[in-house]
Every structure is written in structure tokens, then in C-alpha cells.
Design an enzyme around this catalytic site. Structure first.
Site, short mmCIF file in Angstrom:
data_model
loop_
_atom_site.label_atom_id
_atom_site.label_comp_id
_atom_site.label_asym_id
_atom_site.label_seq_id
_atom_site.Cartn_x
_atom_site.Cartn_y
_atom_site.Cartn_z
N CYS A 49 -6.36 -5.52 12.85
CA CYS A 49 -7.43 -4.69 12.17
C CYS A 49 -7.72 -5.80 11.05
CB CYS A 49 -6.84 -3.33 11.92
SG CYS A 49 -5.73 -3.44 10.63
N ARG A 51 -7.19 -9.37 10.77
CA ARG A 51 -7.28 -10.66 11.18
C ARG A 51 -7.14 -11.32 12.67
NH1 ARG A 51 -3.10 -12.81 8.53
NH2 ARG A 51 -2.49 -10.93 7.62
N HIS A 94 2.88 -20.35 7.53
CA HIS A 94 1.95 -19.05 7.78
C HIS A 94 2.64 -18.10 8.92
CE1 HIS A 94 -1.45 -16.60 7.66
NE2 HIS A 94 -1.73 -16.62 9.06
N GLU A 111 4.61 -3.07 11.47
CA GLU A 111 3.67 -3.24 12.60
C GLU A 111 3.46 -4.68 12.89
OE1 GLU A 111 2.96 0.76 10.88
OE2 GLU A 111 3.33 -1.22 10.05
N GLN A 115 3.21 -6.65 16.41
CA GLN A 115 2.01 -7.31 16.88
C GLN A 115 2.22 -8.74 17.59
OE1 GLN A 115 -0.30 -6.18 13.54
NE2 GLN A 115 -1.30 -4.48 14.57
N ALA A 185 -5.97 8.54 19.15
CA ALA A 185 -4.57 8.97 19.28
C ALA A 185 -3.68 8.03 19.67
CB ALA A 185 -4.48 10.02 20.28
N GLY A 189 -3.62 6.16 14.74
CA GLY A 189 -3.92 7.76 14.73
C GLY A 189 -2.37 8.55 14.75
#
Length: 418
Positions: A49, A51, A94, A111, A115, A185, A189
């Protein structure tokens, strides 16, 4: 072994409305397209969300074709002037910091580790994960897990979803007796609903709307609430106090027209989507306050200030891990260079030996003596160079060595053809 690079745009460089323009809508298509560029031997795309980052193994130093492909795939024609590129050590640092949660808006979040793993698995599934990239991502995932187990950074983490719920409580003085709608959802969510339930034990009225109605029903049954179809949103929106929008739709879910139905009513709308799913014009409507991920930064910075000791420990751990990994990688690179160099020297020795035997017309015994002599000479000369290379890895410029070997290879090919 090629060069490692990362071409990136993230929330530290630009506001999220700028990053969303660079979003790659189809990850598989993007990965295949970029990997097909001449000189690119490995590709991993990390897109969240806040990058868009493309990690590459490349045999070339010019990534203009990669940026051009990214522009075409995203439709963002200004990428070439905004994308930042980091090479080798900085690119690997990085990634390690990213896996440790040190580059997240919510410092220490878990998270991002999930990812990164998903991005790794996708590239592997598409056979686009080079050997060197695989090694680097394997180590990054280990570093991320170790940071969370050896420091309390992960234990005190606060996610975007959790912070959004906390901010809503601060503004409204609590969510008891409030009517709440969560649109979307998915992972975010679900996290929003879970956090609302954990922090508020009574008089919760939550509506859950989702494109797939069965998923909305599943969440409503798990956490308590009313499941809605997306088509029902307009009907119930006028009675809602707080809306959390967490979808990944390519268009606005809360349009200015839809938001206008709330005019005059005090309503909080959290846009936790990427790309944004709430029309910025909605914030101009009287009574509506739109809070984006960008707006949450000040709250997240405040939270990060409470974790300074943990952050310092995590940073020290990452740097130590990076130092150890780079040393192993340098040795691996050196052994590959040494192997190629020794192979070229051996080929040249054999060629010259066979030519000398032909010219002199040597018998078998003399040929054996010449063979032993040439091997001994090579061992004395090359052995010294190899030992020196191994001892001075940290001060040797890889690009220069590779250029010399490449130049030698070209001259040898030219000589043979001539």
C-alpha cells in the site's frame, strides 16, 4: 553473478497519491515483461500500500529499459525522473531493513515480512528468481524473523489497521455506540474488524461490505456484524459514523456523489486502500473528514518514538547480518572469478603447449616434461595472484576485475577468429 539493484518509489520519497500512479496492476505481466529485458537475469516485485520496489539481478548498469517498461505498464510517464535506484550493498541493506520492519510506516509490522515472502514465492513460481536473488531474499527473510525474535520490536508493533482504529477512537472518544462500516474483507479489512472488537467490547454495530458476499458473511460470523453486498452500501451509508475503506479496486468506491449523501452528518472516512478508493473531493463535503494512510504518518511517527531502543537494536542487528552476508557473497564472487580466470589460463597454456610441441616435433616423453613445466610455471605465477585476490577482497573493485577479464575474453576470441 550479476549486479543487484532495486528501482523504487515508496512513502519516504513521495506522498501516496504519487506512488499509486506507479502501481503495476498485473504483477505477473510486469515480472515477465521486465525479466525479458536484455541483461536482466532475475526480478522480484514488492508492491504494497505504500511502496513499489523492483529488485533485479542484472548484467548491465543501465536500467533505462526497465524504467521505460515500468512506465508503459503503469501508464506513469514521469517515472524516469522520480524513481530512485540503489545498487549492490545499498540495495541489499534496503531489503534487509525492509524485512526487519525498519522501513515500514508502522515500525516493526509483521505484514511486510509476509509480503516479501509472497513476492519471493511468485518470482520463484514464474522461474524469475536468479540464484543470487534467491540467496539474498532467503537471508532477508531470516533477518526479518531474527529481528522479531531477538528484539521486542515486533511484539510492540502497531499496524496501519490498528493505528486507524486508534485514531478513530481518539477523534470520537471511543467507538462504543457508533455505527461502523468496513468496506473490503481482505487482510486489512479483517485486521480493522479484529482490532475494533479487541478494543471495544460492547454496543458494537459493524457492517461489512465486500465484492464477494460470502467473504463478508464469513467475517460477520467470525467477529459479529452484518454482512452487506457492495450494492447495499448506498442504502446504509447515511446512518454510519465511521467508514474504513480497505479494498484494492482500480476506481473510487466512495465517490464524491456517494459521499454527498452524508453532507451535514459528522462522518469519519478512513481510506486504507492502494490505490486510493475514496475520491479526494469527498473531503470538501461538509461534515466529512477523510483520513488517508499519508495522514496516519504523524500518529505512526509518535508511536515509533516510543520504540527507539528497540529500533537501535534492530538496526545494529541488520548491519551485523549485512556485514556477514556481504563477506560470504564477496568470497562467492571471488571464487567464481578465480574459477573463470584459472579456466582461461589453462586453456591458453594448453594451446601454447600444443603449438610448441607441434613446432618442435617433440616425442611423447619430452611433451610430458613440457606439460609439467608449463603447469609449474602457471602455478607459481597464478597462485600468487589468486592468494592476493583472496586476501584483499574488501579493497578490490569487482567492476574493474570483470572488465579486465571481459576485455581479455574478447581479445582471445578475436585472435582465434583472426
Amino acid at each position: 553473478m550479476g549486479y543487484i539493484a532495486v528501482a523504487m518509489m515508496n512513502y519516504k520519497m513521495f506522498p501516496l497519491y504519487r506512488i499509486e500512479k506507479a502501481f503495476l496492476k498485473n504483477k505477473e505481466t510486469a515480472l515477465r515483461r521486465i525479466s525479458s529485458i536484455n541483461g536482466i537475469t532475475g526480478t522480484v516485485l514488492i508492491q504494497t500500500c505504500n511502496r513499489v520496489e523492483i529488485f533485479l539481478e542484472t548484467e548491465i548498469r543501465d536500467l533505462s529499459d526497465v524504467i521505460k517498461a515500468w512506465e508503459e505498464l503503469s501508464g506513469d510517464r514521469k517515472l524516469s525522473q522520480d524513481v530512485e535506484i540503489a545498487w549492490e550493498e545499498e540495495a541489499i541493506r534496503h531489503l534487509f531493513r525492509l524485512a526487519a520492519g525498519l522501513e515500514s510506516m508502522a515500525i516493526g509490522e509483521n505484514e511486510i515480512l509476509h509480503q516479501i515472502k509472497e513476492a519471493y514465492i511468485l518470482s520463484s513460481k514464474l522461474s524469475l528468481l536468479s540464484r543470487d536473488l534467491r540467496s539474498i531474499f532467503d537471508e532477508a527473510l531470516k533477518v526479518g524473523k531474527r529481528v522479531r525474535s531477538s528484539t521486542s520490536l515486533g511484539k510492540k508493533r502497531i499496524s496501519i489497521a490498528e493505528m486507524a482504529v486508534e485514531v478513530a477512537e481518539r477523534i470520537l472518544g471511543g467507538l462504543q455506540d457508533r455505527v461502523i462500516m468496513v468496506i473490503g474483507a481482505g487482510e486489512t479489512g479483517s485486521a480493522v474488524i479484529e482490532n475494533i472488537n479487541m478494543r471495544n467490547k460492547r454496543n458494537l454495530r459493524i457492517m461489512i461490505a465486500n465484492r464477494t458476499y460470502d467473504r463478508a458473511v464469513q467475517l460477520a460470523n467470525s467477529f459479529g456484524g452484518i454482512a452487506l453486498k457492495l450494492d447495499d452500501v448506498d442504502r446504509f451509508l447515511p446512518v454510519v459514523d465511521v467508514v474504513f475503506v480497505t479494498t484494492s479496486a482500480p476506481h473510487y468506491i466512495i465517490t464524491k456523489e456517494r459521499a454527498s449523501k452524508l453532507e451535514g452528518r459528522s462522518t469519519l472516512i478512513f481510506d486504507l486502500s492502494m490505490p486510493r478508493n475514496v475520491d479526494p473531493e469527498a473531503s470538501r463535503i461538509k461534515g466529512i473528514k477523510v483520513i488517508t494512510i499519508d495522514d496516519l504518518r504523524e500518529y505512526l511517527d509518535e508511536e515509533a518514538s516510543k520504540k527507539l531502543e528497540d529500533i537501535k537494536r534492530a538496526e545494529d542487528f541488520v548491519e551485523k547480518s549485512l556485514e556477514n552476508f556481504l563477506e560470504k557473497r564477496r568470497r562467492s564472487w571471488a571464487e567464481e572469478i578465480i574459477s573463470n580466470f584459472c579456466r582461461m589460463v589453462e586453456e591458453a597454456r594448453k594451446e601454447e603447449l600444443m603449438e610448441a610441441i607441434r613446432i618442435l616435433g617433440c616425442d611423447e616423453e619430452t611433451a610430458k616434461v613440457m606439460d609439467r613445466m608449463s603447469k609449474a610455471m602457471i602455478k607459481r605465477i597464478v597462485g600468487c595472484l589468486v592468494d592476493n585476490l583472496r586476501r584483499n577482497l574488501s579493497s578490490i573493485d569487482r567492476a574493474t576485475i570483470e572488465l579486465i577479464l571481459s576485455d581479455y575474453t574478447k581479445k582471445e576470441k578475436s585472435r582465434r577468429l583472426g
